[in-house]
Each structure stands twice: as structure tokens, then as C-alpha cells.
Design a protein around this motif. Structure first.
Motif, PDB file in Angstrom:
ATOM      1  N   UNK A  83       0.853  -1.186   0.000  1.00  0.00           N
ATOM      2  CA  UNK A  83       0.000   0.000   0.000  1.00  0.00           C
ATOM      3  C   UNK A  83       0.890   1.237   0.000  1.00  0.00           C
ATOM      4  N   UNK A  84       0.638   2.151  -0.923  1.00  0.00           N
ATOM      5  CA  UNK A  84       1.400   3.394  -1.007  1.00  0.00           C
ATOM      6  C   UNK A  84       0.439   4.543  -0.766  1.00  0.00           C
ATOM      7  N   UNK A  85       0.686   5.324   0.268  1.00  0.00           N
ATOM      8  CA  UNK A  85      -0.215   6.407   0.632  1.00  0.00           C
ATOM      9  C   UNK A  85      -0.205   7.519  -0.415  1.00  0.00           C
ATOM     10  N   UNK A  86      -1.326   8.231  -0.561  1.00  0.00           N
ATOM     11  CA  UNK A  86      -1.336   9.407  -1.437  1.00  0.00           C
ATOM     12  C   UNK A  86      -0.250  10.396  -1.034  1.00  0.00           C
ATOM     13  N   UNK A  87       0.388  11.003  -2.010  1.00  0.00           N
ATOM     14  CA  UNK A  87       1.424  11.987  -1.741  1.00  0.00           C
ATOM     15  C   UNK A  87       2.809  11.416  -1.524  1.00  0.00           C
ATOM     16  N   UNK A 123      -3.673   7.170  -5.172  1.00  0.00           N
ATOM     17  CA  UNK A 123      -3.422   8.586  -5.024  1.00  0.00           C
ATOM     18  C   UNK A 123      -4.679   9.402  -5.284  1.00  0.00           C
ATOM     19  N   UNK A 124      -4.558  10.716  -5.119  1.00  0.00           N
ATOM     20  CA  UNK A 124      -5.672  11.624  -5.364  1.00  0.00           C
ATOM     21  C   UNK A 124      -5.190  12.774  -6.235  1.00  0.00           C
ATOM     22  N   UNK A 125      -6.141  13.583  -6.718  1.00  0.00           N
ATOM     23  CA  UNK A 125      -5.773  14.747  -7.517  1.00  0.00           C
ATOM     24  C   UNK A 125      -4.970  15.733  -6.695  1.00  0.00           C
ATOM     25  N   UNK A 126      -5.258  15.837  -5.407  1.00  0.00           N
ATOM     26  CA  UNK A 126      -4.503  16.734  -4.536  1.00  0.00           C
ATOM     27  C   UNK A 126      -3.158  16.149  -4.141  1.00  0.00           C
ATOM     28  N   UNK A 127      -3.092  14.841  -4.038  1.00  0.00           N
ATOM     29  CA  UNK A 127      -1.885  14.168  -3.560  1.00  0.00           C
ATOM     30  C   UNK A 127      -1.563  12.955  -4.421  1.00  0.00           C
ATOM     31  N   UNK A 139      -3.982   4.606  -9.162  1.00  0.00           N
ATOM     32  CA  UNK A 139      -4.800   5.797  -9.413  1.00  0.00           C
ATOM     33  C   UNK A 139      -3.997   7.037  -9.037  1.00  0.00           C
ATOM     34  N   UNK A 140      -4.014   8.024  -9.891  1.00  0.00           N
ATOM     35  CA  UNK A 140      -3.272   9.264  -9.697  1.00  0.00           C
ATOM     36  C   UNK A 140      -1.813   8.979  -9.327  1.00  0.00           C
ATOM     37  N   UNK A 141      -1.139   8.342 -10.254  1.00  0.00           N
ATOM     38  CA  UNK A 141       0.293   8.067 -10.119  1.00  0.00           C
ATOM     39  C   UNK A 141       1.026   8.712 -11.291  1.00  0.00           C
TER      40      UNK A 141
END
Length: 679
Positions: A63-67, A105-109, A289-291
Motif C-alpha cells: 500500500x502506497x499512501x497518497x502523496x 493517489x488523489x488529484x490533490x496528492x 490511481x493518480x500516479x
């Protein structure tokens, strides 16, 4: 981050931390360890450095956290002896069959995979490791300029081969028969079985002619991904031990490999970390996602580099969306067989192909963007917009999309490649006359809909290298060709124009790259019909029913999270992120937001998606401000009644309301999530 809203109904949103200058550097991989065999979490308060090819092996989940920032070393031959593996082991992350990655990930992070010296990340240059493997990185980093206005050959648009890539390997069927004998493998999608040849683990190089251009070894139904090795990993000796269940019945193997440990088949407790293939079309390798992946593609050997993102036999239980690959020496994205569905993929300035697939890939894709050339980009945000730098001519990309059939090519091995592609924007440089836009070959099938191909050397929507190899279904429909040379294979309902259909794609003196449709775009680009859904042996109805050509209509989907924002290359201005209000109406969820104006003041099209787990999202609405029944007849004809909301639920100009009548009434204690994506 202006293009995506995550809307949460009846659930709490958690604030995140930022990467700071105090982030710790954690090296992953050593001279004796190259595996992750237990559930592991990488957190955004650290910077992770892949010091070699690292395998996540079953049943582990990474698991890789957003940001989070993940950096990879180049191989030894790049002049940087930081690695802990062999001379051809760049920092690469491999998710082996049966393992999982959760990189949500997210668009912010967004999650960033990049080179050692890349400063264009959250936290900036402070996140660059001072030492790796006990050696100072200062001299090496000082020689790598990642500034967008750096000198020719040493700037943000010229760096490549600085690390490896991200590789997902799954347990889905692949069309791969590379032993060159008289038997040809055939997959039956009804019984989910192979017949007519025995399954074989590869034991050495492919026995097919060099013209087949494959590096998957001499296996049958199981292939070795390019750039990796056949060395077995004994899971029983790891700490903690791993475990893996062979997906094929023993009776299906070639006689020489009928028992574990025989004829090149790994032993009962071992795996080959770099192979892929199986019998599960719904196989789940996790979430990407978001990478953002940058500056990869380290050369392993002649014509053997690692792609930005590689998918081998990945199943449709895997989530793949909102990914970018920038300046990879080989392909931006490549698929070897499998059935994974993908959305919102962006390949930027790769050295070979933008989107490349073969070996029986049968997934569905929508909203893809590729730009590659050897020309200068005019950047926005700089005092002098005439200052520009581009890739070296010798590193210019090849085809924007290249798709091959199964292996062995042209003899009927199945599953054969047959991908469904919707809403593509593909941009090259018209001055490079040998380049193709969409190129299918080697008996590969494929369907291409609602695309824009600009500035390529040839129209080639679907030219084949050898028609005698017998592709039976190459469908290209509703494709706009702008400023292209030649006129071969334009496809059905094709439109050719000498003018640009997208703004400032790096080939004009415009202040920035802008992939959206121009305000004066050819009318057909905004009014294409909705493609039919897939109804063959691998049906799919999850596409978003939008009726325009190209990846981006009014919303620059790269804005706010892409590396191109750091490099100040995107044109200024974009559709605002919707500020959303959630409520309930007659027991159903209602989503309301302020509508924005798009290019030239036209009304923006919005897509509303719903999720019950924040992992997978389903489109439920396609709407515009104060429009009743947006393309309603086409959507109903294609998807059936009550499958989509197509009408703005309020009469207020500048505001849109969608009541989710598709998903059923809300249930107390059961969260539901919504997101709104401007198109």
C-alpha cells in the motif's frame, strides 16, 4: 487540482499531511534481498528509494499512501553505482502474480515515481536523498538538470533512462505461444480453458523469428515480461514466507513441465517473479490511481527497455486510472495480454510508442492522451515565452498507438488482441513524416472510436504491416485527422482538416500546451455519436457515454496534478473544480454544483460517478447546465432506460442538480460516494 471532485455522502473526510524537508529516506532492496513478502505500507512522510528491481510477491500487498514519493536508481552502466542489484537492475517496482499494489493517489496528492534527482515533487529538492547505498549522490545529481529551461540535452524534457518503471503482472489469459512448434494455443472464453498446445513456463529466449519482436521467452500461455529475468524466487525461504497457487491444472502443462520443478517449471514453493499469465479474467492486482511516473526506461539491453507502466496478464478486477508517464525512454504504457480496463491515461514525450499492446489484450480504454515529438514546447508562466526546450531529435517518439496481435503472430493463437478504445487525443509532429497515429499489425484486431489524431506523418488510423496475417476486425470510426500528411486508411466517418482541432499542442507559438478542443473546433468533434458497447465474448458496458471526439473537451485533465504543472508547460486557465452540495431527495442522493463555462463560453459536459467503496467508480450521469435529455435517445438506445441521468434537475442557470435515481434509495449506515468530472 481543478478537474476532479471526490464527493462523499455520509462519511468523514480526513485531512492529509505534507511531505516535508524532514522526510526520511528508506532504501528498498539490498544485495541479498529483492522481495517484499508481507503486507507493507509506504507512508507519505518518507521518501522510498528502489535500489534494484524489487518484487512484491504473493500473497503480499503493498500500500502506497497518497502523496508518497518513490525514487528509482539507474543501472550501474549509467555511471551511478548506487544500486544494490546487478549492472542492469534499475530501480523498478514489480507486482508479481498473486500479489497486489494499492497505490490510491488523489488529484490533490498524487503518488510520484521518479528519478533520484528530480526536484519537481512535493517537498522539492529537500526530498532528494543525500546518500544511497552508502554513497553520496551529490555529483550525480549535480550533473542532471531537471529545469524546463536547462541546456539542450540536459533539461526536464531531455532526461530519460534514469530509473526503471512500474510493472503489474497478473493471472489473466494471454495469447502467447512462442515455442515455434506445430501446435498453436487456443483459449475458449466460454469454458475458460486452453487447448491444442501444452502450457509452458519460458526457459530461454523465444523460438520465434526475430521479426516477431517479442522478448517474452519461449513459453506457451506464460510469458516473461521484457527487462526481467527467469531466476526463480523460493518463497519458502523468505521472511516471512510467501505462498502461491499455480493457476493452471497440472494436466494442462506440456509433458516436460507436468510436475513442479521439472523442465524449467519452478518448484512447488517457488515462483518466477517476472512471468505472467493464467485463467482468471477477473484477476485483481490492486489499484493504480493518480500516479505520475517520470524519466524511466533504463536500457536493459538492445531494444529492451522498461516501460513507464507495464501490464502483463492483468485482470479486469484491477483498477487503472489517472496515470501519467513522462519522458520514458521506451513506451509510456504497454499491455501484454490480459483484460484490465483503463481510463484517463496520459503518455507524455515517450521515446517509443505512447500506448502499445499485444499478446491478446482484450480490455477497454477511454480518455487517453499522448503527445510526443522532437520539437520545443512553449511554456506558460515564464517571463520569456520564447524560451523553449524539447527532446533531442534522436530521442523522438515513434507511433502514438501501436497494437500487435497474439504470439505466434498470424497463425490463429487466441485470445487475439482486440481492444476497445474511445476518446483519444494523439499528437505528434507533422514534420516527422515516418510516424503513425494509430497503427495495428500482425493480425491484431481493435476498435477505435471518437478520436483526434493531430500532426502525425501519416494518417494511418489502422495500417497493417502484413495484411496476409489476417486481422479479421479492425474498426476505426469517427476519427478526426488534423494537420496530418498522407491519406492512408483514414477509417469510417473520418474527417480530415488542415486546421488544428486542439489548442497549442506545442507546435505553434502559443503560451502553453492545451489539449482541449478549441472554441472553434470542427462541429463534428462536439457532436459525434456515442460508440456502441462491447458485446462480443468479453462484453463491457462500463464506458462513459459522451458524444465528443478526443480525450478532453473543455477540461484540461492534466491541470493541477501533472508534472507538466511543475514544468509550467500547461496553458493558463481551466474549468473550475465544482464545489458540491450533497442532499437527499425522496430517499435518493442528490448532487448539486455550480456549472462552469468551457472553451468559447460553451456549456461544460459533466460526468457524475458513484462508488460504494472508493475503489471502483461507475458513471451514472452525463449532464449539461439546463439541458433536458442530453443525448438521451442515444444513451437509452445503447444502455437501456434508467441507466443514466441525462437531465439537469433544476431550472437555475449556472447550477446543475443530479438526483441519483440509478443506484436506488440510500440505506442508513451504508456510505455512498460521488465524484464529478468536468469533460
Amino acid at each position: 487540482m481543478k478537474h476532479l471532485s471526490h464527493l462523499i455522502f455520509a462519511v468523514t473526510a480526513f485531512a492529509g499531511l505534507s511531505v516535508t524537508s524532514s522526510a526520511a529516506t528508506i532504501e528498498v532492496g539490498s544485495a541479498t534481498v529483492n522481495t517484499i513478502s508481507q503486507d507493507t505500507r509506504w507512508t507519505r512522510d518518507n521518501v522510498y528509494v528502489l535500489t534494484r528491481v524489487v518484487y512484491v510477491v504473493p500473497p503480499a500487498r503493498l500500500t502506497i499512501e497518497p502523496g508518497t514519493i518513490v525514487r528509482g536508481v539507474p543501472g550501474f552502466s549509467a555511471g551511478a553505482p548506487f544500486g544494490t542489484g546487478g549492472s542492469q537492475e534499475p530501480g523498478t517496482l514489480v507486482i508479481s502474480r498473486g500479489a497486489k499494489i494499492i497505490a490510491n493517489g488523489t488529484a490533490d496528492d498524487p503518488i510520484t515515481f521518479t528519478a533520484i534527482g528530480d526536484p519537481d515533487v512535493p517537498g522539492g529538492a529537500a526530498t532528494i536523498p543525500a546518500t544511497i547505498n552508502g554513497q553520496s549522490t551529490a555529483a550525480y545529481v549535480a550533473g542532471k538538470n531537471f529545469a524546463p529551461d536547462g541546456p539542450t540535452g540536459n533539461n526536464a524534457f531531455a532526461q530519460e533512462k534514469e530509473c526503471g518503471g512500474v510493472i503489474l503482472l497478473g493471472l489473466s489469459p494471454i495469447g502467447f505461444d512462442a515455442d515455434a512448434d506445430a501446435n498453436f494455443l487456443h483459449y475458449d472464453p466460454v469454458t475458460n480453458t486452453y487447448a491444442d498446445d501444452g502450457i509452458k513456463y519460458p526457459t530461454g529466449p523465444s523460438a520465434l523469428p526475430a521479426a516477431n519482436d517479442i522478448k517474452g521467452g519461449n513459453g506457451v500461455g506464460i510469458a516473461l515480461v521484457e527487462g526481467l529475468v527467469l531466476t526463480p524466487i523460493d518463497l519458502a525461504t523468505l521472511t516471512p514466507p510467501g505462498s502461491f497457487t499455480e493457476p493452471f491444472p497440472n494436466a494442462s502443462f506440456d509433458a516436460a513441465q507436468s510436475t513442479p520443478g521439472s523442465g524449467g517449471r519452478p518448484g512447488a514453493t517457488s515462483i518466477i517473479g517476472g512471468v505472467y499469465g493464467g485463467l482468471n479474467r477477473d484477476d485483481n492486482s490492486g489499484v493504480l490511481r493518480f500516479c505520475s511516473h517520470r524519466y524511466g526506461g533504463f536500457v536493459i539491453g538492445t531494444d529492451n527497455e522498461i516501460n513507464g507502466f507495464t501490464f502483463g496478464g492483468v485482470g479486469r478486477g484491477t483498477v487503472v486510472e489517472w496515470l501519467e508517464s513522462m519522458n520514458n525512454a521506451d513506451d509510456g504504457f504497454e499491455w501484454f495480454g490480459g483484460f484490465v480496463n483503463c481510463r484517463y491515461l496520459f503518455s507524455l514525450y515517450q521515446g517509443d510508442d505512447g500506448f502499445d499492446g499485444d499478446q491478446g489484450y482484450n480490455g477497454n480504454m477511454q480518455f487517453l492522451f499522448n503527445i510526443t515529438d522532437n520539437l520545443a514546447e512553449i511554456r506558460s508562466g515564464w517571463a520569456s515565452n520564447n524560451t523553449s526546450t524539447g527532446r533531442l531529435a534522436a530521442d523522438a517518439g515513434d507511433r502514438l498507438a501501436e497494437w500487435d496481435g497474439s504470439e505466434d503472430n498470424g497463425v490463429g493463437v487466441t485470445p487475439n488482441t482486440d481492444q476497445y478504445m474511445r476518446n483519444l487525443t494523439l499528437v505528434h509532429a507533422a514534420s516527422v513524416t515516418s510516424r503513425d497515429g494509430i497503427f495495428t499489425r500482425r493480425a491484431g484486431n481493435g476498435r477505435w472510436f471518437n478520436a483526434i489524431v493531430q500532426d502525425v506523418g501519416k494518417l494511418n488510423a489502422a495500417a497493417r504491416e502484413d495484411n496476409s496475417q489476417g486481422a479479421t476486425s479492425v474498426q476505426k470510426d469517427r476519427i478526426i485527422f488534423a494537420r496530418c500528411n498522407g491519406a492512408s486508411s483514414p477509417g469510417t466517418n473520418a474527417i480530415t482538416t488542415a486546421s488544428s482541432e486542439i489548442i497549442g499542442a506545442g507546435h505553434t507559438a502559443f503560451q502553453g500546451l492545451d489539449p482541449r478542443l478549441t472554441s472553434t473546433a470542427n462541429g463534428a468533434a462536439l457532436t459525434f455519436s456515442i460508440p456502441t458497447k462491447r458485446v462480443d465474448a468479453y462484453p463491457f458496458s462500463g464506458a462513459t457515454p459522451v458524444s465528443y471526439a478526443g480525450c478532453m473537451r473543455d477540461n484540461d485533465m492534466l491541470s493541477g496534478w501533472s508534472v507538466l504543472d511543475y514544468l509550467q508547460i500547461l496553458a493558463p486557465g481551466n474549468v473550475a473544480r465544482p464545489a458540491v452540495t450533497l442532499s437527499a431527495s425522496a430517499g435518493n442522493a442528490t448532487v448539486t454544483w455550480a456549472a462552469a463555462a468551457g472553451q468559447g463560453g460553451r456549456a461544460v459536459v459533466y460526468v457524475v460517478e458513484r462508488s460504494t467503496d472508493r475503489r471502483t467508480w461507475t458513471p451514472i450521469a452525463v449532464v449539461q447546465d439546463n439541458v433536458t435529455g442530453l443525448n438521451d435517445a442515444a444513451i437509452v438506445a445503447e444502455y437501456g432506460a434508467n441507466q443514466f441521468v441525462t437531465t439537469d434537475g433544476n431550472a437555475t442557470a449556472g447550477s446543475i442538480t443530479v438526483t441519483d435515481s440509478v443506484s436506488g434509495a440510500l440505506v442508513a449506515g451504508t456510505p455512498r460516494y460521488y465524484r464529478v468530472i468536468p469533460q
